[in-house]
Design an enzyme around this catalytic site. Structure first.
Site, PDB file in Angstrom:
ATOM      1  N   CYS A 109     -44.460  30.982 -42.074  1.00 45.92           N
ATOM      2  CA  CYS A 109     -44.338  31.669 -43.361  1.00 45.92           C
ATOM      3  C   CYS A 109     -44.767  30.817 -44.538  1.00 45.92           C
ATOM      4  CB  CYS A 109     -42.905  32.167 -43.551  1.00 45.92           C
ATOM      5  SG  CYS A 109     -42.409  33.392 -42.312  1.00 45.92           S
ATOM      6  N   ASN A 241     -49.678  36.295 -41.088  1.00 45.07           N
ATOM      7  CA  ASN A 241     -48.664  35.673 -40.240  1.00 45.07           C
ATOM      8  C   ASN A 241     -47.367  36.471 -40.299  1.00 45.07           C
ATOM      9  OD1 ASN A 241     -47.123  33.310 -38.885  1.00 45.07           O
ATOM     10  ND2 ASN A 241     -46.016  33.670 -40.784  1.00 45.07           N
ATOM     11  N   GLU A 242     -47.052  37.173 -39.257  1.00 45.73           N
ATOM     12  CA  GLU A 242     -45.743  37.826 -39.105  1.00 45.73           C
ATOM     13  C   GLU A 242     -45.384  38.801 -40.219  1.00 45.73           C
ATOM     14  OE1 GLU A 242     -42.246  35.591 -38.295  1.00 45.73           O
ATOM     15  OE2 GLU A 242     -43.076  34.581 -36.574  1.00 45.73           O
TER      16      GLU A 242
END
Length: 513
Positions: A109, A241-242
């Site tokens: 993150c 990302n995610e």
């Protein structure tokens, strides 16, 4: 040691720089005196040679002259670093011993901001110039990044270890934990207006130019002037990302994907399946829907689970074989540091290995964590000021890194008695090195027997090595003790063998053909 200073009031000033032991006596280990006399910003540097060892010394910067000066960009680095490129040698060598094939960075993150909003999104362009000019940043995890380790150093480290760089860029959507942390992960995301998305596309295009362009290009020249005239030969680029796979994410990801691949079809784009990448999760399902819709080459799945998940799940056995999109298992780990967790990961990785037609890449995460300064557990390699501490999972990763291959044989090992998910096996051949690897894991508390038949491999040498990782399931390698380490011994092998597998053990034969 180095720092930048400017002498505001014009009077030359003496400063003392010292390394000292903690405690009331403040025993000096090394020191020197420097003069700050320039009204303009100027770099000052010196070498400090320690007279004694101290695991927790402090750096003191002591003005000796009354007056006003500005100071900035303090840096204290060991002289002997990995290949002279600034990485702490022992940590880099611990990474190198894993035989890594690629590295994903800058990590998690950190990529897309959050926590306090979109303002602290990682921007690669601020991490490749002179270190004293780089924009420092508080990241999503709440700690400070000096950017002394930036994209230039990541790419350089990949080159030093012959790893493929896999940089990850944001795609105009923040972490879903923004403005309140992970506890508010179901709130709305911060998003970049579509009218501003070309800036983020350009960041990606400029990164490709920086990594692969020659010195006649704008960003290739920036790389060359930093000290690397040859291109880095970037092949993979991750976007996102995610993030929760919302309609806003889908719109921005598709926009970036189309723009980048149109100009650079040679770059393999890696997408994201969101947080908690398991079937039935809406983000996972929507991520795969996007991937199949646009023909995405690779989709990144992430999950952290209890060891029982890795012992029992064999999800890739049932993945569709007709998908064009391959899986990159970019973040995963069993949620503790005990041997039972490492063995569960070994079981799972053997299952991944037999599904290499589906899963093209895996990377345990996170990689490094400093002792007494962690905000995520587990991590693969812990360290303090003096040395690294290698976890049980580290040695499992190392054994798989040592046994990279291109052919899989699933029928060479047969277990006696009932086959359970607590026993897995794999035989793989590296046709380039002509090495055969036989990996067998017994994560149960019972001794098991296995019959190995390697008669199909003609010209097999009898001299081989056997690597064994074993112990008690609750053992872990920590700061005080490292009880679990692989044992390597020379052995003789035959075309047919019966082996006894100790409880809680993972073994690997390395055989020359």
């Amino acid at each position: 040691f180095s720092f930048f200073a400017r002498n505001v009031d014009g009077k030359a000033k003496q400063v003392r720089v010292a390394l000292v032991e903690p405690g009331p006596e403040r025993k000096i280990i090394a020191d020197t005196t420097l003069t700050v006399d320039s009204k303009a910003w100027k770099r000052h540097a010196c070498t400090l040679t320690a007279a004694t060892s101290c695991p927790n010394a402090s750096l003191l910067f002591l003005p000796l002259t009354t007056g006003v000066m500005d100071v900035d960009a303090f840096s204290l680095m060991p002289q002997d670093t990995y290949k002279g490129h600034g990485m702490r040698r022992d940590l880099a060598e611990a990474l190198e011993a894993l035989h890594p094939k690629f590295m994903r960075f800058p990590g998690g993150c950190v990529v897309h901001g959050g926590g306090d909003g979109f303002w602290n999104t990682y921007r690669w362009k601020t991490t490749v110039g002179p270190k004293h000019q780089r924009r420092q940043l508080k990241n999503t995890w709440g700690y400070h990044q000096s950017m002394g380790l930036g994209y230039y150093e990541y790419f350089q480290l990949c080159e030093d270890m012959n790893m493929q760089p896999v940089p990850i860029l944001p795609c105009g959507v923040s972490c879903q934990g923004t403005n309140g942390g992970w506890s508010m992960k179901n709130q709305a995301q911060d998003v970049v207006p579509m009218s501003e998305m070309d800036e983020w596309v350009q960041d990606a295009l400029d990164l490709i130019e920086w990594a692969n362009g020659d010195a006649t290009t704008k960003w290739g020249r920036v790389r060359a002037e930093a000290g690397h005239p040859k291109p880095f030969n970037l092949k993979y680029l991750g976007i996102g990302n995610e993030e929760k796979i919302t309609p806003e994410f889908a719109e921005r990801f598709k926009y970036m994907y189309e723009k980048i691949t149109k100009l650079h079809p040679e770059i393999v784009i890696v997408g994201t399946a969101g947080p908690g990448s398991h079937a039935g999760n809406p983000d996972y399902d929507n991520g795969w829907k996007i991937a199949e819709e646009i023909g995405l080459p690779i989709l990144d799945e992430h999950y952290y689970e209890q060891y029982t998940y890795f012992e029992t799940s064999r999800q890739y056995d049932s993945y569709p074989r007709d998908r064009k999109t391959k899986v990159y298992l970019g973040e995963y780990a069993s949620k503790d540091k005990k041997l039972r967790d490492a063995l569960a990961e070994a079981l799972y990785l053997i299952h991944v290995e037999r599904n290499a037609d589906v899963v093209c890449m895996t990377s345990y995460a996170p990689l490094f964590a400093r002792k007494n300064a962690t905000n995520w557990n587990p991590d693969l390699i812990y360290f303090d000021n003096e040395r690294p501490f290698l976890t049980c999972s580290y040695y499992v990763q190392q054994m798989f890194g040592q046994s990279s291959a291109d052919y899989f044989y699933g029928d060479c090992v047969q277990f006696e008695g009932e086959k359970t998910n607590m026993q897995e096996q794999s035989v793989v051949l590296n046709t380039k090195t002509r090495k055969l690897y036989v990996k067998i894991c017994n994560a149960s508390g019972e001794t098991r027997k296995a019959n190995i038949d390697l008669r199909r491999f003609k010209g097999m040498k009898s001299a081989a090595t056997l690597t064994t990782l074993s112990g008690q399931p609750d053992q872990e390698n920590n700061y005080e003790a490292q009880p679990v380490k692989p044992v390597v011994e020379k052995v003789k092998v035959k075309g047919r063998m019966a082996v006894e597998l100790k409880p809680y053990s993972f073994i690997m034969y390395t055989i020359n053909l």
